[in-house]
Scaffold this motif. Structure first.
Motif, mmCIF file in Angstrom:
data_model
loop_
_atom_site.group_PDB
_atom_site.id
_atom_site.type_symbol
_atom_site.label_atom_id
_atom_site.label_comp_id
_atom_site.label_asym_id
_atom_site.label_seq_id
_atom_site.Cartn_x
_atom_site.Cartn_y
_atom_site.Cartn_z
ATOM 1 N N ILE A 1 0.873 -1.178 0.000
ATOM 2 C CA ILE A 1 0.000 0.000 0.000
ATOM 3 C C ILE A 1 0.907 1.223 0.000
ATOM 4 C CG2 ILE A 1 -1.848 1.223 1.197
ATOM 5 C CD1 ILE A 1 -2.647 -1.442 2.462
ATOM 6 N N TRP A 2 1.152 1.770 -1.196
ATOM 7 C CA TRP A 2 2.168 2.797 -1.374
ATOM 8 C C TRP A 2 1.635 4.187 -1.056
ATOM 9 C CZ3 TRP A 2 6.463 0.299 -1.621
ATOM 10 C CH2 TRP A 2 6.562 -0.902 -2.317
ATOM 11 N N ALA A 3 2.563 5.063 -0.652
ATOM 12 C CA ALA A 3 2.231 6.482 -0.518
ATOM 13 C C ALA A 3 1.843 7.026 -1.888
ATOM 14 C CB ALA A 3 3.426 7.252 0.043
ATOM 15 N N ASP A 4 0.967 8.036 -1.905
ATOM 16 C CA ASP A 4 0.417 8.538 -3.167
ATOM 17 C C ASP A 4 1.488 8.950 -4.164
ATOM 18 O OD1 ASP A 4 -2.194 8.162 -2.316
ATOM 19 O OD2 ASP A 4 -2.376 10.202 -1.520
ATOM 20 N N GLU A 5 2.565 9.619 -3.682
ATOM 21 C CA GLU A 5 3.541 10.199 -4.599
ATOM 22 C C GLU A 5 4.452 9.170 -5.266
ATOM 23 O OE1 GLU A 5 5.373 10.862 -0.414
ATOM 24 O OE2 GLU A 5 3.383 10.692 -1.338
ATOM 25 N N VAL A 6 4.386 7.908 -4.802
ATOM 26 C CA VAL A 6 5.177 6.836 -5.437
ATOM 27 C C VAL A 6 4.291 5.638 -5.762
ATOM 28 C CG1 VAL A 6 7.424 7.501 -4.488
ATOM 29 C CG2 VAL A 6 5.897 6.058 -3.121
ATOM 30 N N ALA A 7 3.008 5.880 -5.923
ATOM 31 C CA ALA A 7 2.049 4.784 -6.072
ATOM 32 C C ALA A 7 2.133 4.109 -7.438
ATOM 33 C CB ALA A 7 0.630 5.292 -5.830
ATOM 34 N N ARG A 8 2.628 4.816 -8.449
ATOM 35 C CA ARG A 8 2.635 4.261 -9.803
ATOM 36 C C ARG A 8 4.057 4.108 -10.332
ATOM 37 N NH1 ARG A 8 -2.447 6.840 -13.174
ATOM 38 N NH2 ARG A 8 -3.980 6.824 -11.469
ATOM 39 N N LEU A 9 4.236 3.088 -11.161
ATOM 40 C CA LEU A 9 5.530 2.848 -11.790
ATOM 41 C C LEU A 9 5.609 3.572 -13.136
ATOM 42 C CD1 LEU A 9 6.048 -0.975 -11.153
ATOM 43 C CD2 LEU A 9 7.296 0.911 -10.076
ATOM 44 N N LEU A 10 6.750 4.169 -13.384
ATOM 45 C CA LEU A 10 6.997 4.861 -14.645
ATOM 46 C C LEU A 10 7.225 3.851 -15.765
ATOM 47 C CD1 LEU A 10 7.736 7.495 -16.226
ATOM 48 C CD2 LEU A 10 10.086 7.143 -15.434
ATOM 49 N N GLU B 1 2.675 18.858 2.813
ATOM 50 C CA GLU B 1 3.051 17.448 2.645
ATOM 51 C C GLU B 1 1.849 16.520 2.713
ATOM 52 O OE1 GLU B 1 6.805 15.650 3.436
ATOM 53 O OE2 GLU B 1 7.215 17.191 4.939
ATOM 54 N N THR B 2 0.778 16.971 3.324
ATOM 55 C CA THR B 2 -0.408 16.129 3.453
ATOM 56 C C THR B 2 -1.597 16.638 2.641
ATOM 57 O OG1 THR B 2 -1.038 17.331 5.462
ATOM 58 C CG2 THR B 2 0.267 15.315 5.750
ATOM 59 N N ASP B 3 -1.434 17.788 2.007
ATOM 60 C CA ASP B 3 -2.516 18.392 1.233
ATOM 61 C C ASP B 3 -2.007 18.635 -0.185
ATOM 62 O OD1 ASP B 3 -4.759 19.700 0.311
ATOM 63 O OD2 ASP B 3 -4.306 21.596 1.339
ATOM 64 N N TYR B 4 -2.520 17.865 -1.121
ATOM 65 C CA TYR B 4 -2.022 17.941 -2.493
ATOM 66 C C TYR B 4 -3.077 17.365 -3.436
ATOM 67 C CZ TYR B 4 -0.820 13.266 -0.856
ATOM 68 O OH TYR B 4 -0.872 12.016 -0.279
ATOM 69 N N THR B 5 -2.963 17.754 -4.698
ATOM 70 C CA THR B 5 -3.819 17.208 -5.748
ATOM 71 C C THR B 5 -3.033 16.152 -6.508
ATOM 72 O OG1 THR B 5 -4.984 19.313 -5.982
ATOM 73 C CG2 THR B 5 -5.160 17.744 -7.806
ATOM 74 N N VAL B 6 -3.572 14.958 -6.587
ATOM 75 C CA VAL B 6 -2.896 13.846 -7.256
ATOM 76 C C VAL B 6 -3.152 13.925 -8.763
ATOM 77 C CG1 VAL B 6 -2.808 11.339 -7.510
ATOM 78 C CG2 VAL B 6 -3.060 12.367 -5.227
ATOM 79 N N LYS C 1 2.351 3.831 2.733
ATOM 80 C CA LYS C 1 1.552 4.853 3.411
ATOM 81 C C LYS C 1 1.936 4.912 4.887
ATOM 82 C CE LYS C 1 -2.630 5.596 0.722
ATOM 83 N NZ LYS C 1 -2.373 7.012 0.439
ATOM 84 N N GLY C 2 2.189 6.138 5.375
ATOM 85 C CA GLY C 2 2.545 6.327 6.772
ATOM 86 C C GLY C 2 4.001 6.075 7.094
ATOM 87 N N GLU C 3 4.794 5.653 6.105
ATOM 88 C CA GLU C 3 6.205 5.343 6.328
ATOM 89 C C GLU C 3 7.047 6.591 6.115
ATOM 90 O OE1 GLU C 3 8.660 1.325 5.292
ATOM 91 O OE2 GLU C 3 7.893 2.443 3.582
ATOM 92 N N SER C 4 8.146 6.695 6.846
ATOM 93 C CA SER C 4 9.075 7.816 6.667
ATOM 94 C C SER C 4 10.471 7.275 6.393
ATOM 95 C CB SER C 4 9.089 8.721 7.905
ATOM 96 O OG SER C 4 9.420 7.981 9.062
ATOM 97 N N PHE C 5 11.299 8.117 5.781
ATOM 98 C CA PHE C 5 12.641 7.678 5.379
ATOM 99 C C PHE C 5 13.554 7.533 6.584
ATOM 100 C CE2 PHE C 5 17.031 8.769 4.035
ATOM 101 C CZ PHE C 5 17.252 7.653 3.246
ATOM 102 N N SER C 6 14.409 6.528 6.541
ATOM 103 C CA SER C 6 15.466 6.321 7.526
ATOM 104 C C SER C 6 16.737 5.951 6.767
ATOM 105 C CB SER C 6 15.085 5.195 8.501
ATOM 106 O OG SER C 6 16.234 4.722 9.181
ATOM 107 N N ALA C 7 17.795 6.760 6.947
ATOM 108 C CA ALA C 7 19.059 6.463 6.267
ATOM 109 C C ALA C 7 19.604 5.105 6.705
ATOM 110 C CB ALA C 7 20.075 7.564 6.544
ATOM 111 N N LEU C 8 19.484 4.797 8.013
ATOM 112 C CA LEU C 8 19.936 3.491 8.507
ATOM 113 C C LEU C 8 19.076 2.373 7.946
ATOM 114 C CD1 LEU C 8 20.932 3.942 12.265
ATOM 115 C CD2 LEU C 8 22.358 3.073 10.406
ATOM 116 N N GLY C 9 17.765 2.598 7.924
ATOM 117 C CA GLY C 9 16.880 1.588 7.372
ATOM 118 C C GLY C 9 17.202 1.279 5.925
#
Length: 337
Positions: free
Chosen positions: A78-87, A109-114, A166-174
């Motif tokens: 279940i991907w975040a909206d901004e990376v939901a589709r493959l190019l 960051e939470t209010d945008y038009t897709v 969805k709901g995930e955030s970046f971690s350099a260590l992760g």
């Protein structure tokens, strides 16, 4: 030596458990604590010349490696909206058809038009490429993007990013521990650059690259190849070996195998300085001048959602507009040799 190897294996295993064990934080904490006790027992056994605790840890570590090998990247989350589709990119002669070009309108960051769009580009009209560095964690770390310009004034930006759920955030260590998949995004600059400068508060620089027309097309085709590869088979993002900077370098080196490897490819915040040293930026200016003039943050903030965003952020950047007669690099001759 065995003590060092045991310690390193224990540290790696601890991070692997923390980032990949699908369990609540309390259970992951207990698992890491048990692992730490096994490492301490193995080290104590080494110091006392007792091999059974070390053998026990070796078996545990072998099990960890076996579990690690079962972790596979996926397209089905279940991907975040901004990376939901493959190019997807089809190139036929000079014609490039792109499916799933991102053109979001960001208000926060939470209010945008897709908006995901299909686009057509004539590669015969490809005239420029710009290196974009967006600083989000100090001077040594930046996100790397490449923006292609066409003679009709359009720009298309490519960015290798983590494919967040969805709901995930970046971690350099992760990113070292298979926490994220990778995704290639193609986007309007008014989306992908503006979200970094105007919404996330990052500090953004744009440099004109010195690239021959034939090489521009090869570089564009390289991104098409990366898109196809990720479509066929998902891949993990890796903070060190497979990230936004290393993939750009791999594409460039496929065109010019003589490009030297350099620590600045890992410390991505210094990538523009590396590009300058290998003759890849606008000539006739010393690096300090190029760096100062290439900062677009304030111009991006002022441009806002203006339809001329791409034009406005390039005002004053060497190489992107004709240089006024008599203008020099602040009176300083080029340092490039």
């Amino acid at each position: 030596m065995l003590s060092v190897l045991t310690t390193l294996a224990g540290v790696w295993s601890g991070f692997a458990l923390w980032y990949q064990l699908q369990a609540p934080a309390q259970i992951r904490t207990v698992a890491v604590a048990v692992l730490a006790l096994a490492v301490l027992a193995a080290l104590n056994g080494l110091w006392r010349r007792r091999w059974r605790p070390l053998l026990g840890f070796a078996v545990l570590f072998a099990g960890m490696l076996g579990w690690w090998s079962t972790l596979k990247p996926s397209h089905d989350r279940i991907w975040a909206d901004e990376v939901a589709r493959l190019l997807h990119i089809d190139i036929d002669g000079n014609h490039a058809h792109l499916t799933n070009v991102r053109n979001f309108d960001w208000r926060s960051e939470t209010d945008y038009t897709v908006r995901w769009e299909d686009r057509n580009y004539d590669l015969g009209r490809l005239v420029s490429a710009d290196l974009v560095l967006s600083y989000w964690m100090g001077p040594a770390i930046a996100h790397t993007l490449v923006s292609f310009g066409f003679d009709d004034g359009r720009y298309l930006t490519f960015s290798v990013e983590i494919r967040k759920e969805k709901g995930e955030s970046f971690s350099a260590l992760g990113g070292f521990f298979r926490k994220f998949e990778a995704v290639l995004v193609a986007s309007e600059e008014r989306d992908i650059l503006r979200v970094r400068s105007n919404v996330r508060g990052e500090d953004v620089y744009l440099y004109r690259l010195q690239v021959e027309p034939a090489t521009l097309r090869k570089l564009f085709a390289g991104y098409a190849g990366e898109a196809a590869k990720l479509e066929r088979e998902p891949a993990f993002y890796n903070t060190l070996t497979s990230n936004c900077t290393t993939i750009v370098f791999d594409l460039a080196r496929a065109i010019n195998p003589q490009l030297p490897f350099d620590y600045r490819l890992l410390a991505s915040g210094y990538l523009a300085e590396y590009a300058y040293d290998v003759g890849g930026l606008t000539p006739g200016f010393d690096y300090a001048t190029l760096h100062a003039r290439s900062r677009i943050t304030e111009r991006a903030l002022a441009a806002g959602n203006d339809a001329r965003f791409s034009e406005l952020i390039r005002v004053g950047i060497p190489g992107t507009h004709p240089t006024p007669v008599g203008e020099t690099s602040a009176g300083t001759p080029s340092m490039k040799k």
